[in-house]
Design a protein around this motif. Structure first.
Motif, PDB file in Angstrom:
ATOM      1  N   VAL A  46       0.837  -1.214   0.000  1.00 32.58           N
ATOM      2  CA  VAL A  46       0.000   0.000   0.000  1.00 32.58           C
ATOM      3  C   VAL A  46       0.867   1.258   0.000  1.00 32.58           C
ATOM      4  CG1 VAL A  46      -1.683   1.322   1.329  1.00 32.58           C
ATOM      5  CG2 VAL A  46      -1.971  -1.141   1.047  1.00 32.58           C
ATOM      6  N   LEU A  47       1.906   1.238   0.863  1.00 35.94           N
ATOM      7  CA  LEU A  47       2.792   2.403   0.904  1.00 35.94           C
ATOM      8  C   LEU A  47       3.529   2.600  -0.411  1.00 35.94           C
ATOM      9  CD1 LEU A  47       4.323   2.104   4.501  1.00 35.94           C
ATOM     10  CD2 LEU A  47       2.601   3.735   3.689  1.00 35.94           C
ATOM     11  N   GLY A  48       3.899   1.472  -1.037  1.00 35.49           N
ATOM     12  CA  GLY A  48       4.576   1.577  -2.319  1.00 35.49           C
ATOM     13  C   GLY A  48       3.708   2.239  -3.381  1.00 35.49           C
ATOM     14  N   ILE A  49       2.379   2.049  -3.268  1.00 38.92           N
ATOM     15  CA  ILE A  49       1.478   2.693  -4.230  1.00 38.92           C
ATOM     16  C   ILE A  49       1.145   4.121  -3.801  1.00 38.92           C
ATOM     17  CG2 ILE A  49      -0.828   2.603  -5.251  1.00 38.92           C
ATOM     18  CD1 ILE A  49      -0.671  -0.422  -5.110  1.00 38.92           C
ATOM     19  N   LEU A  50       0.851   4.284  -2.490  1.00 39.10           N
ATOM     20  CA  LEU A  50       0.392   5.597  -2.024  1.00 39.10           C
ATOM     21  C   LEU A  50       1.516   6.634  -2.011  1.00 39.10           C
ATOM     22  CD1 LEU A  50      -1.973   4.727   0.956  1.00 39.10           C
ATOM     23  CD2 LEU A  50      -2.590   5.471  -1.357  1.00 39.10           C
ATOM     24  N   THR A  51       2.732   6.220  -1.646  1.00 37.94           N
ATOM     25  CA  THR A  51       3.810   7.211  -1.522  1.00 37.94           C
ATOM     26  C   THR A  51       4.075   7.960  -2.826  1.00 37.94           C
ATOM     27  OG1 THR A  51       4.832   5.944   0.272  1.00 37.94           O
ATOM     28  CG2 THR A  51       6.220   7.545  -0.875  1.00 37.94           C
ATOM     29  N   PRO A  52       4.272   7.253  -3.965  1.00 40.90           N
ATOM     30  CA  PRO A  52       4.457   8.020  -5.213  1.00 40.90           C
ATOM     31  C   PRO A  52       3.227   8.846  -5.584  1.00 40.90           C
ATOM     32  CG  PRO A  52       5.158   5.739  -5.476  1.00 40.90           C
ATOM     33  CD  PRO A  52       4.422   5.807  -4.191  1.00 40.90           C
ATOM     34  N   SER A  53       2.027   8.296  -5.277  1.00 41.04           N
ATOM     35  CA  SER A  53       0.810   9.047  -5.624  1.00 41.04           C
ATOM     36  C   SER A  53       0.712  10.332  -4.811  1.00 41.04           C
ATOM     37  CB  SER A  53      -0.426   8.179  -5.373  1.00 41.04           C
ATOM     38  OG  SER A  53      -0.363   6.975  -6.112  1.00 41.04           O
ATOM     39  N   VAL A  54       0.955  10.189  -3.495  1.00 41.00           N
ATOM     40  CA  VAL A  54       0.909  11.389  -2.646  1.00 41.00           C
ATOM     41  C   VAL A  54       1.991  12.383  -3.057  1.00 41.00           C
ATOM     42  CG1 VAL A  54       1.228  12.216  -0.286  1.00 41.00           C
ATOM     43  CG2 VAL A  54      -0.147  10.175  -0.716  1.00 41.00           C
ATOM     44  N   PHE A  55       3.163  11.865  -3.399  1.00 39.76           N
ATOM     45  CA  PHE A  55       4.240  12.754  -3.828  1.00 39.76           C
ATOM     46  C   PHE A  55       3.853  13.514  -5.099  1.00 39.76           C
ATOM     47  CE2 PHE A  55       8.057  13.389  -6.458  1.00 39.76           C
ATOM     48  CZ  PHE A  55       8.777  14.229  -5.619  1.00 39.76           C
ATOM     49  N   LEU A  56       3.280  12.782  -6.056  1.00 38.24           N
ATOM     50  CA  LEU A  56       2.871  13.449  -7.298  1.00 38.24           C
ATOM     51  C   LEU A  56       1.772  14.481  -7.042  1.00 38.24           C
ATOM     52  CD1 LEU A  56       2.865  10.436  -9.800  1.00 38.24           C
ATOM     53  CD2 LEU A  56       4.503  12.313  -9.670  1.00 38.24           C
ATOM     54  N   LEU A  57       0.789  14.077  -6.201  1.00 32.24           N
ATOM     55  CA  LEU A  57      -0.277  15.034  -5.887  1.00 32.24           C
ATOM     56  C   LEU A  57       0.279  16.263  -5.173  1.00 32.24           C
ATOM     57  CD1 LEU A  57      -3.141  12.643  -4.701  1.00 32.24           C
ATOM     58  CD2 LEU A  57      -3.042  13.956  -6.842  1.00 32.24           C
ATOM     59  N   SER A  58       1.197  16.037  -4.229  1.00 30.62           N
ATOM     60  CA  SER A  58       1.808  17.170  -3.524  1.00 30.62           C
ATOM     61  C   SER A  58       2.598  18.047  -4.475  1.00 30.62           C
ATOM     62  CB  SER A  58       2.718  16.667  -2.401  1.00 30.62           C
ATOM     63  OG  SER A  58       1.994  15.872  -1.487  1.00 30.62           O
ATOM     64  N   LEU A  59       3.303  17.401  -5.403  1.00 34.52           N
ATOM     65  CA  LEU A  59       4.095  18.158  -6.369  1.00 34.52           C
ATOM     66  C   LEU A  59       3.198  19.015  -7.257  1.00 34.52           C
ATOM     67  CD1 LEU A  59       6.947  18.636  -7.482  1.00 34.52           C
ATOM     68  CD2 LEU A  59       6.558  16.754  -9.077  1.00 34.52           C
ATOM     69  N   VAL A  60       2.114  18.409  -7.757  1.00 33.57           N
ATOM     70  CA  VAL A  60       1.201  19.165  -8.623  1.00 33.57           C
ATOM     71  C   VAL A  60       0.508  20.273  -7.830  1.00 33.57           C
ATOM     72  CG1 VAL A  60      -0.885  19.001 -10.022  1.00 33.57           C
ATOM     73  CG2 VAL A  60       0.867  17.227 -10.192  1.00 33.57           C
ATOM     74  N   GLY A  61       0.011  19.923  -6.601  1.00 31.32           N
ATOM     75  CA  GLY A  61      -0.650  20.938  -5.784  1.00 31.32           C
ATOM     76  C   GLY A  61       0.282  22.069  -5.401  1.00 31.32           C
ATOM     77  N   GLY A  62       1.509  21.700  -5.011  1.00 28.60           N
ATOM     78  CA  GLY A  62       2.479  22.744  -4.671  1.00 28.60           C
ATOM     79  C   GLY A  62       2.811  23.624  -5.855  1.00 28.60           C
ATOM     80  N   TRP A  63       2.933  22.993  -7.029  1.00 30.74           N
ATOM     81  CA  TRP A  63       3.228  23.787  -8.234  1.00 30.74           C
ATOM     82  C   TRP A  63       2.094  24.764  -8.529  1.00 30.74           C
ATOM     83  CZ3 TRP A  63       0.905  23.906 -13.150  1.00 30.74           C
ATOM     84  CH2 TRP A  63       1.614  24.615 -14.123  1.00 30.74           C
TER      85      TRP A  63
END
Length: 448
Positions: free
Chosen positions: A140-157
């Motif tokens: 689960v962490l292997g799937i959620l971590t990249p997803s959360v990172f991408l979402l954070s990256l897009v939201g932060g951008w």
């Protein structure tokens, strides 16, 4: 967390078996440890089968007495540390990875028979469930971590881009503002955040700069105009005198007029230099005890003749014996400027009332006249340089519009305030408040 729960359940299971064994041994042997070996057959494999897959009974020396069916081929390992701690009555947890496909968690619990420990109970459980839970968690962490990172990256951008667009707009506006268009503003209408506060602070700064630039431009224009007037008069008088020969008396009259214009221009230049030094902080104010009442009486004495010539009566209501800490020359200038204005703008037959009294921690000097008064719309600006309520009347009276500006500066330099109240046709009232000497002494002590 998962290992802690497994350990708690495993120890509870082993403790239950140890307690049952202790009860049984106590009943059948009468509490004698030397007879415990005689009844070890009481705990056969068929009895242990109901207590768990991984379960075995040990002697304190490590000899296996009984074990469950699941351990017939491979018994549970026994470490020297577990045996030592067991003989001391302590519980030991160990993990053994080589018992099967999954590691086995083993707990060693002593069986107490009074003060003696005849047996040790070893119970084990497979960590298959724990490993499966950890594997699922890792998945689960292997799937959620990249997803959360991408979402954070897009939201932060997106958020940073939005904030930077506002900063970019502020920067463009700041670069476009020059001395010729200081009336421009950012007019921020966004949220109340750091960028919003920065934009408003920038607008307030530009507004202050705009007022300063306007004051400088107005000051330059007024100074040029004030200096141009006596220069024009001097040039005109000289040109007229040179047109044709004149009598000595006419030349003397012309020279007197030229001298008056030169003195007026000199007075303006000196006042301008004084105010410039004051703005630059170069005009120092001495600090010494000054009996303000005596100083005021001396100034009033000098104004007796000008007031009599203007048919203006000067009335002294009260002169209190107060002492202030300041510069006698500048305090004299304050009183002189106020009385001079009062005499100039009070018609013949009018009166001037002067008083000095103590009010709390301040000395209050009041100069009130029955003169022409000042319209209310002009009151906020009467202390501005070169400002005149009536341009023609002021110049005829010989003023340059700098007297009240100098007075205002001198009062503030002494730590005081000056207020004015006026009504057209009824007169004006100037109130100067100066701190008494003991207050200045306290300020000096605190600063030291």
């Amino acid at each position: 967390m998962l290992h802690s729960r497994a350990d708690a359940a495993l120890q509870e299971h082993a403790d239950a078996i140890a307690r049952q064994m202790a009860i049984t041994l106590s009943l059948e042997t009468g509490g004698r440890p030397d007879r415990a070996e005689l009844i070890q057959t009481r705990f056969r494999a068929n009895d242990l089968r109901t207590w768990g897959r991984y379960l075995q009974i040990l002697s304190p020396q490590g000899t296996i007495r009984e074990k469950s069916d699941g351990l017939q081929t491979h018994p549970l390992p026994v470490s020297g540390d577990a045996l030592r701690r067991g003989r001391e009555g302590q519980v030991t947890f160990e993990t053994f990875p080589a018992l099967g496909e999954h590691p086995v968690r083993v707990v060693t619990v002593p069986v107490r028979l009074g003060p003696h420990i005849p047996f040790l109970v070893q119970a084990g459980t497979s960590l298959e469930g724990v490993e499966a839970a950890l594997q699922r968690t890792s998945y689960v962490l292997g799937i959620l971590t990249p997803s959360v990172f991408l979402l954070s990256l897009v939201g932060g951008w997106l958020l940073v881009g939005r904030a930077l667009r506002r900063v970019d707009a502020l920067t463009r506006t700041a670069l476009e503002i020059q001395g010729s268009n200081l009336e421009r503003r950012i007019h921020h209408s966004g949220p109340e955040d750091e960028i919003g506060r920065l934009a408003r602070a920038f607008d307030q700064m530009i507004a202050r700069l705009d007022r300063s630039f306007q004051q400088v431009r107005r000051f330059s224009a007024d100074a040029s105009h004030e200096l141009k007037t006596p220069l024009t008069a001097i040039r005109g008088e000289a040109e007229v005198a040179l047109l044709e020969p004149r009598a000595p008396g006419e030349y003397q009259r012309t020279l007197r007029s030229i001298l008056e214009s030169a003195e007026r221009m000199s007075h303006i230049v000196e006042s301008l230099l004084l105010l410039s030094r004051a703005d630059a902080g170069q005009e120092l104010i001495r600090r010494e005890p000054v009996p303000l009442g005596e100083l005021l009486l001396e100034v009033l004495e000098r104004f007796e003749s000008p007031a009599r010539a203007a048919d203006v009566r000067v009335e002294v209501q009260e002169i209190a014996d107060v002492t202030v800490d300041g510069d006698p020359l500048w305090l004299t200038q304050i009183a002189t400027n106020l009385l001079s204005n009062a005499v100039k703008y009070t018609p013949a037959g009018g009166q001037i009332v002067v008083s000095l009294h103590e009010a709390g921690a301040t000395a209050e000097l009041v100069v009130e006249d029955s003169g022409i008064g000042i319209p209310s719309e002009h009151l906020p600006r009467i202390f501005d340089r070169f400002y005149r309520v009536d341009q023609g009347r002021a110049r005829t009276a010989g003023g340059a519009g700098l007297g009240l500006s100098i007075t205002h500066w001198a009062v503030e330099a002494h730590g005081g305030t000056i207020l004015v109240d006026s009504e057209v046709g009824k007169g004006s009232r100037f109130l100067v408040r100066l701190p008494l000497r003991h207050l200045w002494e306290k300020r000096v002590e605190r600063s030291e």
